[in-house]
Design a protein around this motif. Sequence first.
Motif, PDB file in Angstrom:
ATOM      1  N   THR A  61      -4.084  -8.140  -8.401  1.00  0.00           N
ATOM      2  CA  THR A  61      -3.995  -7.387  -9.785  1.00  0.00           C
ATOM      3  C   THR A  61      -4.862  -6.122  -9.756  1.00  0.00           C
ATOM      4  O   THR A  61      -4.207  -4.989  -9.966  1.00  0.00           O
ATOM      5  CB  THR A  61      -4.568  -8.173 -10.796  1.00  0.00           C
ATOM      6  N   ILE A  94      -2.963  -3.621  -7.347  1.00  0.00           N
ATOM      7  CA  ILE A  94      -1.330  -3.311  -7.988  1.00  0.00           C
ATOM      8  C   ILE A  94      -2.021  -2.106  -9.124  1.00  0.00           C
ATOM      9  O   ILE A  94      -1.245  -1.115  -9.501  1.00  0.00           O
ATOM     10  CB  ILE A  94      -0.709  -4.206  -8.437  1.00  0.00           C
ATOM     11  N   VAL A  95      -2.896  -2.616  -9.889  1.00  0.00           N
ATOM     12  CA  VAL A  95      -3.257  -1.490 -11.019  1.00  0.00           C
ATOM     13  C   VAL A  95      -3.713  -0.129 -10.229  1.00  0.00           C
ATOM     14  O   VAL A  95      -3.573   0.892 -10.855  1.00  0.00           O
ATOM     15  CB  VAL A  95      -4.349  -2.259 -11.950  1.00  0.00           C
ATOM     16  N   LEU A 130      -3.031   0.957  -7.378  1.00  0.00           N
ATOM     17  CA  LEU A 130      -1.887   1.816  -7.027  1.00  0.00           C
ATOM     18  C   LEU A 130      -1.161   2.504  -8.104  1.00  0.00           C
ATOM     19  O   LEU A 130      -0.580   3.653  -7.888  1.00  0.00           O
ATOM     20  CB  LEU A 130      -0.839   0.875  -6.210  1.00  0.00           C
ATOM     21  N   PHE A 131      -0.997   1.918  -9.194  1.00  0.00           N
ATOM     22  CA  PHE A 131      -0.265   2.281 -10.378  1.00  0.00           C
ATOM     23  C   PHE A 131      -1.079   3.531 -10.839  1.00  0.00           C
ATOM     24  O   PHE A 131      -0.518   4.648 -11.169  1.00  0.00           O
ATOM     25  CB  PHE A 131      -0.141   1.376 -11.474  1.00  0.00           C
ATOM     26  N   THR A 132      -2.306   3.485 -10.658  1.00  0.00           N
ATOM     27  CA  THR A 132      -3.226   4.567 -11.084  1.00  0.00           C
ATOM     28  C   THR A 132      -3.132   5.679 -10.297  1.00  0.00           C
ATOM     29  O   THR A 132      -3.069   6.872 -10.883  1.00  0.00           O
ATOM     30  CB  THR A 132      -4.614   4.063 -11.294  1.00  0.00           C
ATOM     31  N   ALA A 147       3.286   5.263  -4.069  1.00  0.00           N
ATOM     32  CA  ALA A 147       2.510   3.995  -4.667  1.00  0.00           C
ATOM     33  C   ALA A 147       3.345   3.551  -5.825  1.00  0.00           C
ATOM     34  O   ALA A 147       3.144   2.190  -6.130  1.00  0.00           O
ATOM     35  CB  ALA A 147       1.346   4.979  -5.275  1.00  0.00           C
ATOM     36  N   PHE A 148       4.199   4.161  -6.552  1.00  0.00           N
ATOM     37  CA  PHE A 148       5.103   3.596  -7.515  1.00  0.00           C
ATOM     38  C   PHE A 148       5.979   2.765  -6.624  1.00  0.00           C
ATOM     39  O   PHE A 148       6.463   1.523  -7.205  1.00  0.00           O
ATOM     40  CB  PHE A 148       6.001   4.556  -8.568  1.00  0.00           C
ATOM     41  N   CYS A 155       4.077  -0.691  -6.051  1.00  0.00           N
ATOM     42  CA  CYS A 155       4.182  -1.490  -7.170  1.00  0.00           C
ATOM     43  C   CYS A 155       5.470  -1.911  -7.475  1.00  0.00           C
ATOM     44  O   CYS A 155       5.466  -3.416  -7.905  1.00  0.00           O
ATOM     45  CB  CYS A 155       3.667  -0.572  -8.503  1.00  0.00           C
ATOM     46  N   ALA A 156       6.637  -1.418  -7.390  1.00  0.00           N
ATOM     47  CA  ALA A 156       7.886  -2.054  -7.728  1.00  0.00           C
ATOM     48  C   ALA A 156       8.361  -2.923  -6.676  1.00  0.00           C
ATOM     49  O   ALA A 156       8.919  -4.121  -7.179  1.00  0.00           O
ATOM     50  CB  ALA A 156       8.971  -0.707  -7.683  1.00  0.00           C
ATOM     51  N   ALA A 161       6.141  -4.765  -5.073  1.00  0.00           N
ATOM     52  CA  ALA A 161       5.260  -6.258  -5.370  1.00  0.00           C
ATOM     53  C   ALA A 161       5.672  -7.029  -6.648  1.00  0.00           C
ATOM     54  O   ALA A 161       5.864  -8.180  -6.537  1.00  0.00           O
ATOM     55  CB  ALA A 161       3.759  -5.616  -5.668  1.00  0.00           C
ATOM     56  N   VAL A 162       6.259  -6.122  -7.599  1.00  0.00           N
ATOM     57  CA  VAL A 162       6.844  -6.796  -8.941  1.00  0.00           C
ATOM     58  C   VAL A 162       8.128  -7.614  -8.430  1.00  0.00           C
ATOM     59  O   VAL A 162       8.497  -8.639  -8.925  1.00  0.00           O
ATOM     60  CB  VAL A 162       7.118  -5.711  -9.854  1.00  0.00           C
TER      61      VAL A 162
END
Length: 78
Positions: free
Chosen positions: A19, A22-23, A25-27, A60-61, A64-65, A67-68
């Motif tokens: 968690t 991923i947060v 990476l999104f940042t 990075a996005f 994240c995608a 991983a989701v």
Amino acid sequence: MSIDWAALGQVFGVTLVVTVGIVGLFTVGIAGTSRKAGQEGTAAAVAVPGAGARAGAMAAFGLCAAAVAYGIYLIVAG
């Protein structure tokens, strides 16, 4: 009925690490895409990210995608 506390602790630890990752990476993605171009001659013009920063943000996005999507795959396939 007994609870396997070691397994529960492992699940908690892995969940926490993933968690936060991923947060993070999104940042990085948000920070890489949110800066606006400054006017010439101002200090803000120096902080404008180049094409490499934008590409890193998009990567990075993408991670994240991915991983989701992998998480959804694990839920649906099970």
